[in-house]
Design a protein around this motif. Structure first.
Motif, PDB file in Angstrom:
ATOM      1  N   UNK A   1     -23.047   7.179  23.779  1.00 31.00           N
ATOM      2  CA  UNK A   1     -22.681   6.276  24.868  1.00 31.00           C
ATOM      3  C   UNK A   1     -22.674   6.987  26.220  1.00 31.00           C
ATOM      4  N   UNK A   2     -23.096   8.231  26.263  1.00 29.77           N
ATOM      5  CA  UNK A   2     -23.176   8.959  27.528  1.00 29.77           C
ATOM      6  C   UNK A   2     -21.914   9.710  27.906  1.00 29.77           C
ATOM      7  N   UNK A   3     -20.840   9.571  27.131  1.00 31.00           N
ATOM      8  CA  UNK A   3     -19.601  10.293  27.413  1.00 31.00           C
ATOM      9  C   UNK A   3     -19.826  11.785  27.173  1.00 31.00           C
ATOM     10  N   UNK A   4     -19.353  12.621  28.083  1.00 33.97           N
ATOM     11  CA  UNK A   4     -19.522  14.067  27.948  1.00 33.97           C
ATOM     12  C   UNK A   4     -18.168  14.722  27.741  1.00 33.97           C
ATOM     13  N   UNK A   5     -18.150  15.782  26.918  1.00 30.60           N
ATOM     14  CA  UNK A   5     -16.925  16.527  26.633  1.00 30.60           C
ATOM     15  C   UNK A   5     -17.168  18.013  26.839  1.00 30.60           C
ATOM     16  N   UNK A   6     -16.119  18.731  27.209  1.00 30.63           N
ATOM     17  CA  UNK A   6     -16.195  20.191  27.279  1.00 30.63           C
ATOM     18  C   UNK A   6     -16.119  20.744  25.866  1.00 30.63           C
ATOM     19  N   UNK A   7     -16.805  21.851  25.638  1.00 37.45           N
ATOM     20  CA  UNK A   7     -16.757  22.530  24.351  1.00 37.45           C
ATOM     21  C   UNK A   7     -15.755  23.668  24.469  1.00 37.45           C
ATOM     22  N   UNK A   8     -14.739  23.629  23.624  1.00 42.55           N
ATOM     23  CA  UNK A   8     -13.718  24.670  23.652  1.00 42.55           C
ATOM     24  C   UNK A   8     -14.199  25.927  22.941  1.00 42.55           C
ATOM     25  N   UNK A   9     -14.808  25.724  21.776  1.00 37.98           N
ATOM     26  CA  UNK A   9     -15.346  26.856  21.041  1.00 37.98           C
ATOM     27  C   UNK A   9     -16.403  26.381  20.061  1.00 37.98           C
ATOM     28  N   UNK A  10     -17.252  27.326  19.672  1.00 36.97           N
ATOM     29  CA  UNK A  10     -18.278  27.066  18.669  1.00 36.97           C
ATOM     30  C   UNK A  10     -18.004  28.010  17.515  1.00 36.97           C
ATOM     31  N   UNK A  11     -17.770  27.460  16.328  1.00 32.83           N
ATOM     32  CA  UNK A  11     -17.382  28.262  15.170  1.00 32.83           C
ATOM     33  C   UNK A  11     -18.481  29.151  14.592  1.00 32.83           C
ATOM     34  N   UNK A  12     -19.696  28.636  14.360  1.00 32.27           N
ATOM     35  CA  UNK A  12     -20.693  29.484  13.693  1.00 32.27           C
ATOM     36  C   UNK A  12     -21.101  30.679  14.552  1.00 32.27           C
ATOM     37  N   UNK A  13     -21.433  31.779  13.888  1.00 33.63           N
ATOM     38  CA  UNK A  13     -21.902  32.947  14.611  1.00 33.63           C
ATOM     39  C   UNK A  13     -23.320  32.722  15.125  1.00 33.63           C
ATOM     40  N   UNK A  14     -24.127  32.010  14.355  1.00 37.01           N
ATOM     41  CA  UNK A  14     -25.467  31.675  14.828  1.00 37.01           C
ATOM     42  C   UNK A  14     -25.585  30.157  14.832  1.00 37.01           C
ATOM     43  N   UNK A  15     -26.191  29.625  15.844  1.00 37.37           N
ATOM     44  CA  UNK A  15     -26.313  28.179  15.943  1.00 37.37           C
ATOM     45  C   UNK A  15     -27.664  27.855  16.566  1.00 37.37           C
ATOM     46  N   UNK A  16     -28.152  26.656  16.304  1.00 39.49           N
ATOM     47  CA  UNK A  16     -29.489  26.311  16.804  1.00 39.49           C
ATOM     48  C   UNK A  16     -29.504  26.232  18.323  1.00 39.49           C
ATOM     49  N   UNK A  17     -30.605  26.644  18.889  1.00 44.12           N
ATOM     50  CA  UNK A  17     -30.756  26.565  20.339  1.00 44.12           C
ATOM     51  C   UNK A  17     -31.352  25.222  20.760  1.00 44.12           C
ATOM     52  N   UNK A  18     -31.943  24.511  19.787  1.00 46.91           N
ATOM     53  CA  UNK A  18     -32.506  23.196  20.098  1.00 46.91           C
ATOM     54  C   UNK A  18     -31.387  22.143  20.027  1.00 46.91           C
ATOM     55  N   UNK A  19     -31.718  20.935  20.354  1.00 48.76           N
ATOM     56  CA  UNK A  19     -30.753  19.839  20.258  1.00 48.76           C
ATOM     57  C   UNK A  19     -30.397  19.635  18.791  1.00 48.76           C
ATOM     58  N   UNK A  20     -29.109  19.487  18.517  1.00 51.41           N
ATOM     59  CA  UNK A  20     -28.656  19.332  17.133  1.00 51.41           C
ATOM     60  C   UNK A  20     -27.438  18.420  17.090  1.00 51.41           C
ATOM     61  N   UNK A  21     -27.210  17.826  15.928  1.00 50.69           N
ATOM     62  CA  UNK A  21     -25.982  17.065  15.678  1.00 50.69           C
ATOM     63  C   UNK A  21     -24.978  18.022  15.069  1.00 50.69           C
ATOM     64  N   UNK A  22     -23.702  17.893  15.481  1.00 48.87           N
ATOM     65  CA  UNK A  22     -22.661  18.832  15.068  1.00 48.87           C
ATOM     66  C   UNK A  22     -21.499  18.119  14.409  1.00 48.87           C
ATOM     67  N   UNK A  23     -20.859  18.832  13.499  1.00 45.43           N
ATOM     68  CA  UNK A  23     -19.550  18.421  13.015  1.00 45.43           C
ATOM     69  C   UNK A  23     -18.570  18.946  14.054  1.00 45.43           C
ATOM     70  N   UNK A  24     -17.816  18.049  14.689  1.00 44.37           N
ATOM     71  CA  UNK A  24     -16.946  18.431  15.795  1.00 44.37           C
ATOM     72  C   UNK A  24     -15.524  17.959  15.545  1.00 44.37           C
ATOM     73  N   UNK A  25     -14.565  18.724  16.066  1.00 40.57           N
ATOM     74  CA  UNK A  25     -13.149  18.370  15.984  1.00 40.57           C
ATOM     75  C   UNK A  25     -12.676  18.071  17.401  1.00 40.57           C
ATOM     76  N   UNK A  26     -12.169  16.862  17.639  1.00 40.64           N
ATOM     77  CA  UNK A  26     -11.694  16.528  18.988  1.00 40.64           C
ATOM     78  C   UNK A  26     -10.295  17.077  19.236  1.00 40.64           C
ATOM     79  N   UNK A  27     -10.052  17.539  20.443  1.00 36.96           N
ATOM     80  CA  UNK A  27      -8.722  17.950  20.870  1.00 36.96           C
ATOM     81  C   UNK A  27      -8.295  16.990  21.971  1.00 36.96           C
ATOM     82  N   UNK A  28      -7.096  16.413  21.817  1.00 42.66           N
ATOM     83  CA  UNK A  28      -6.640  15.378  22.741  1.00 42.66           C
ATOM     84  C   UNK A  28      -5.443  15.840  23.548  1.00 42.66           C
ATOM     85  N   UNK A  29      -5.239  15.176  24.699  1.00 46.97           N
ATOM     86  CA  UNK A  29      -4.003  15.396  25.443  1.00 46.97           C
ATOM     87  C   UNK A  29      -2.965  14.394  24.932  1.00 46.97           C
ATOM     88  N   UNK A  30      -1.780  14.374  25.545  1.00 50.39           N
ATOM     89  CA  UNK A  30      -0.699  13.503  25.070  1.00 50.39           C
ATOM     90  C   UNK A  30      -0.995  12.024  25.253  1.00 50.39           C
TER      91      UNK A  30
END
Length: 122
Positions: A1-30
């Protein structure tokens, strides 16, 4: 939907440099706004066929319920990682602090909303 988020950290030591779909964990404010993501791992084509795009919480303990609105905070224990506390909207009136629930949350703009929830235990 065009919403953008900051990435806090990336877990894998190696990750694709091309566009990829990720398993992500959201962190929310109060307020329940997603403020950033933890990228756990890139998903393969096979995983994309079986992995839902919504947030699935298999077991989360309710730690806070809004008195004036439908927000709630759920604590999710993770093995070998810091516990998560996620604030979401559309909490059920049956949700009480201390109860264990499984739920499916959906992303709408930059907030998470309950789509399905099932009570597990106190």
């Amino acid at each position: 939907n065009g919403t953008k988020f900051k990435i806090r950290e990336i877990k894998p030591l190696s990750y694709p440099e091309e566009i990829a779909d990720w398993q992500a964990i959201p962190l929310t404010d109060n307020d329940g706004t997603i403020v950033n993501l933890i990228l756990e791992k890139p998903l393969s084509s096979a995983e994309l066929m079986t992995t839902p795009s919504n947030l699935i919480i298999e077991a989360g303990r309710i730690v806070e319920v809004g008195k004036k609105d439908d927000k709630f905070k759920v604590k999710v224990k993770r093995e070998k990682a810091k516990d998560l506390k996620i604030t979401a909207h559309s909490g059920l009136v049956e949700m009480k602090v201390g109860q264990l629930w499984s739920m499916k949350l959906v992303l709408k703009e930059d907030h998470l909303y309950v789509e399905e929830a099932q009570y597990l235990q106190d």
